[in-house]
Design a protein around this motif. Sequence first.
Motif, PDB file in Angstrom:
ATOM      1  N   THR A  84       0.802  -1.099   0.066  1.00  0.00           N
ATOM      2  CA  THR A  84      -0.037   0.107   0.014  1.00  0.00           C
ATOM      3  C   THR A  84       0.850   1.389   0.091  1.00  0.00           C
ATOM      4  O   THR A  84       2.110   1.171   0.295  1.00  0.00           O
ATOM      5  CB  THR A  84      -1.008  -0.214   1.153  1.00  0.00           C
ATOM      6  N   ASN A  85       0.224   2.543  -0.140  1.00  0.00           N
ATOM      7  CA  ASN A  85       0.792   3.712  -0.294  1.00  0.00           C
ATOM      8  C   ASN A  85       0.460   4.397   1.136  1.00  0.00           C
ATOM      9  O   ASN A  85      -0.926   4.698   1.137  1.00  0.00           O
ATOM     10  CB  ASN A  85       0.741   4.417  -1.445  1.00  0.00           C
ATOM     11  N   LEU A  86       1.270   4.909   1.917  1.00  0.00           N
ATOM     12  CA  LEU A  86       0.967   5.852   2.770  1.00  0.00           C
ATOM     13  C   LEU A  86       1.646   7.458   2.486  1.00  0.00           C
ATOM     14  O   LEU A  86       2.867   7.467   2.695  1.00  0.00           O
ATOM     15  CB  LEU A  86       1.579   5.446   4.102  1.00  0.00           C
ATOM     16  N   GLY A  87       0.784   8.230   1.956  1.00  0.00           N
ATOM     17  CA  GLY A  87       1.407   9.442   1.339  1.00  0.00           C
ATOM     18  C   GLY A  87       2.293   8.939   0.061  1.00  0.00           C
ATOM     19  O   GLY A  87       2.038   8.170  -0.724  1.00  0.00           O
TER      20      GLY A  87
ATOM     21  N   THR B 187       5.110   7.323   0.741  1.00  0.00           N
ATOM     22  CA  THR B 187       5.891   6.095   1.312  1.00  0.00           C
ATOM     23  C   THR B 187       5.058   4.688   0.758  1.00  0.00           C
ATOM     24  O   THR B 187       3.771   4.640   1.067  1.00  0.00           O
ATOM     25  CB  THR B 187       6.178   6.126   2.635  1.00  0.00           C
ATOM     26  N   ALA B 188       5.715   3.928  -0.115  1.00  0.00           N
ATOM     27  CA  ALA B 188       5.459   2.753  -0.507  1.00  0.00           C
ATOM     28  C   ALA B 188       5.666   1.600   0.595  1.00  0.00           C
ATOM     29  O   ALA B 188       6.828   1.422   1.095  1.00  0.00           O
ATOM     30  CB  ALA B 188       5.803   2.137  -1.599  1.00  0.00           C
ATOM     31  N   VAL B 189       4.834   0.902   1.326  1.00  0.00           N
ATOM     32  CA  VAL B 189       4.924  -0.019   2.193  1.00  0.00           C
ATOM     33  C   VAL B 189       4.540  -1.387   1.896  1.00  0.00           C
ATOM     34  O   VAL B 189       3.464  -1.667   1.166  1.00  0.00           O
ATOM     35  CB  VAL B 189       4.082   0.435   3.543  1.00  0.00           C
ATOM     36  N   THR B 190       5.410  -2.343   2.042  1.00  0.00           N
ATOM     37  CA  THR B 190       5.272  -3.670   1.929  1.00  0.00           C
ATOM     38  C   THR B 190       5.403  -4.477   3.041  1.00  0.00           C
ATOM     39  O   THR B 190       6.259  -4.347   3.793  1.00  0.00           O
ATOM     40  CB  THR B 190       6.298  -4.395   0.838  1.00  0.00           C
ATOM     41  N   ALA B 191       4.211  -5.315   3.224  1.00  0.00           N
ATOM     42  CA  ALA B 191       4.201  -6.169   4.307  1.00  0.00           C
ATOM     43  C   ALA B 191       4.142  -7.521   4.169  1.00  0.00           C
ATOM     44  O   ALA B 191       3.362  -7.907   3.399  1.00  0.00           O
ATOM     45  CB  ALA B 191       3.029  -5.813   5.497  1.00  0.00           C
ATOM     46  N   GLN B 192       4.987  -8.330   4.807  1.00  0.00           N
ATOM     47  CA  GLN B 192       5.105  -9.713   4.418  1.00  0.00           C
ATOM     48  C   GLN B 192       4.970 -10.626   5.730  1.00  0.00           C
ATOM     49  O   GLN B 192       5.918 -10.344   6.629  1.00  0.00           O
ATOM     50  CB  GLN B 192       6.239 -10.161   3.709  1.00  0.00           C
ATOM     51  N   VAL B 193       4.062 -11.661   5.891  1.00  0.00           N
ATOM     52  CA  VAL B 193       4.062 -12.346   6.925  1.00  0.00           C
ATOM     53  C   VAL B 193       3.995 -14.079   6.247  1.00  0.00           C
ATOM     54  O   VAL B 193       3.352 -14.066   5.375  1.00  0.00           O
ATOM     55  CB  VAL B 193       2.779 -12.230   7.930  1.00  0.00           C
ATOM     56  N   ALA B 194       4.718 -14.697   7.164  1.00  0.00           N
ATOM     57  CA  ALA B 194       4.884 -16.211   6.542  1.00  0.00           C
ATOM     58  C   ALA B 194       4.942 -17.096   7.645  1.00  0.00           C
ATOM     59  O   ALA B 194       5.176 -16.752   8.842  1.00  0.00           O
ATOM     60  CB  ALA B 194       6.361 -16.156   5.715  1.00  0.00           C
ATOM     61  N   TYR B 195       4.628 -18.388   7.416  1.00  0.00           N
ATOM     62  CA  TYR B 195       4.464 -19.315   8.391  1.00  0.00           C
ATOM     63  C   TYR B 195       4.672 -20.876   7.657  1.00  0.00           C
ATOM     64  O   TYR B 195       4.196 -21.051   6.657  1.00  0.00           O
ATOM     65  CB  TYR B 195       2.971 -19.496   8.982  1.00  0.00           C
ATOM     66  N   GLY B 196       5.461 -21.558   8.455  1.00  0.00           N
ATOM     67  CA  GLY B 196       5.732 -23.023   7.786  1.00  0.00           C
ATOM     68  C   GLY B 196       6.820 -23.700   8.615  1.00  0.00           C
ATOM     69  O   GLY B 196       6.977 -23.294   9.637  1.00  0.00           O
ATOM     70  N   VAL B 197       7.508 -24.630   7.863  1.00  0.00           N
ATOM     71  CA  VAL B 197       8.384 -25.343   8.531  1.00  0.00           C
ATOM     72  C   VAL B 197       9.759 -25.452   7.394  1.00  0.00           C
ATOM     73  O   VAL B 197       9.554 -24.960   6.334  1.00  0.00           O
ATOM     74  CB  VAL B 197       7.913 -26.917   8.500  1.00  0.00           C
ATOM     75  N   THR B 198      10.914 -25.741   8.070  1.00  0.00           N
ATOM     76  CA  THR B 198      12.144 -25.868   7.123  1.00  0.00           C
ATOM     77  C   THR B 198      13.124 -26.736   7.894  1.00  0.00           C
ATOM     78  O   THR B 198      12.907 -26.806   9.299  1.00  0.00           O
ATOM     79  CB  THR B 198      12.599 -24.625   6.702  1.00  0.00           C
TER      80      THR B 198
END
Length: 397
Positions: free
Chosen positions: A164-167, A169-180
């Motif tokens: 999204t854009n806040l004024g 500022t371009a904001v990228t949010a990433q959440v992840a879940y899993g195993v490795t």
Amino acid sequence: MKLKPFITLLAMASAVSAAWAEDTSNITVSGFGTAALTRSNTSDAEFARPNQLAGVTSGAKTGVDSNLGLQVTAKMNDWLSFTGQGLVRKNVTDNFGAELAWAFAKAKVSDNLNIRVGRVGLPVYMISDYRNVGYANTMLRPPVEMYTQVTLESLDGADLLYQTNLGDTAVTAQVAYGVTDSDNRGGFTAKFKKVSSINIVAENGPFTFRFGRVDANVTVDNSTNLNTLVSGLTKFGFASAANAIAVNDTKASFTSVGLGVDWKSMVVQAEYGKRKSASLSIADTTSWYTMFGYRMGAFLPYVVHASATQDSPRTVAGLPAAGPLLPYTLGANALASASPIQSSNSIGVRWDFHKSAALKLQLDRMSPDNGPGVFINAKPGFKGPVTVFAAAVDFVF
């Protein structure tokens, strides 16, 4: 991640060829690679990247900094696509081997939200998504002091990316879940469950700010050395010390922040990270680096300073200092002090001699402290500082 045979890339290439023949409009094929020679000024220890089984000494070799990657994306429709990335490099074997770095399905839920399911990149660091793409980076390699702290690069699970854009500022949010899991040069495998991560990137003009956090539960159950120490200490009444070094569903985390600046001719990149765990075998550490570069036409000279320190004790309390159980004490302390402590100063230059290729030269002056640092297979009495030199050609296609 287990190494896959070289046939992984060949199979991918065959699949690409078949798909390409059917419909070229929906298939995107790209690749990257680095052809490098690396050497140091000592034969008393080997310099290697994280988790590599063998490194280089005073004789120049190609294995440390060279790799080759191929990525294929198939777009099925306006909202669904599939991506696979194969990578050939030296890792926990002393031969070039291929691995499946990424393999995920991506669904575009809205203009702002994407969901990926499969093997996705784990955003541990500022340049996690392209750390193996040398052409995308100013430095010849990410500073080993920082990038040794967590060697995970992907997880099997899912992530959500929201932009999204806040004024301005371009904001990228990433959440992840899993195993490795992660094969280690010690011959054991660390299994990571309940891996969760959050990665937030804000970009405003020439400035990029990044915050990241990864949490996981770690188990090591196939290490003969660790199992012998834990069972022996428990048997002889040192349960507290045994629990201190055991790695069994152990909680661990890594928190980091990053800054990037690309303003006029000036290029700056910096990261700071802290690793914590409930086991002395996975030491608490602090690491950071700063890189300054100045672009002059096709040339970009740069300097780097990096550091890694240990925050947790390097000895295990409550163990005998002499007597028949001394080998257990030495073994437990060796685990507690295995994390590298080191600083380094580097100079380098990048020359973009082609629109899709760059030549890089980098010289590192590395100073291990209280041990061999990031160097492996060190001979008795080894100590730094050590000079490491590398020349590489990074390319994309």
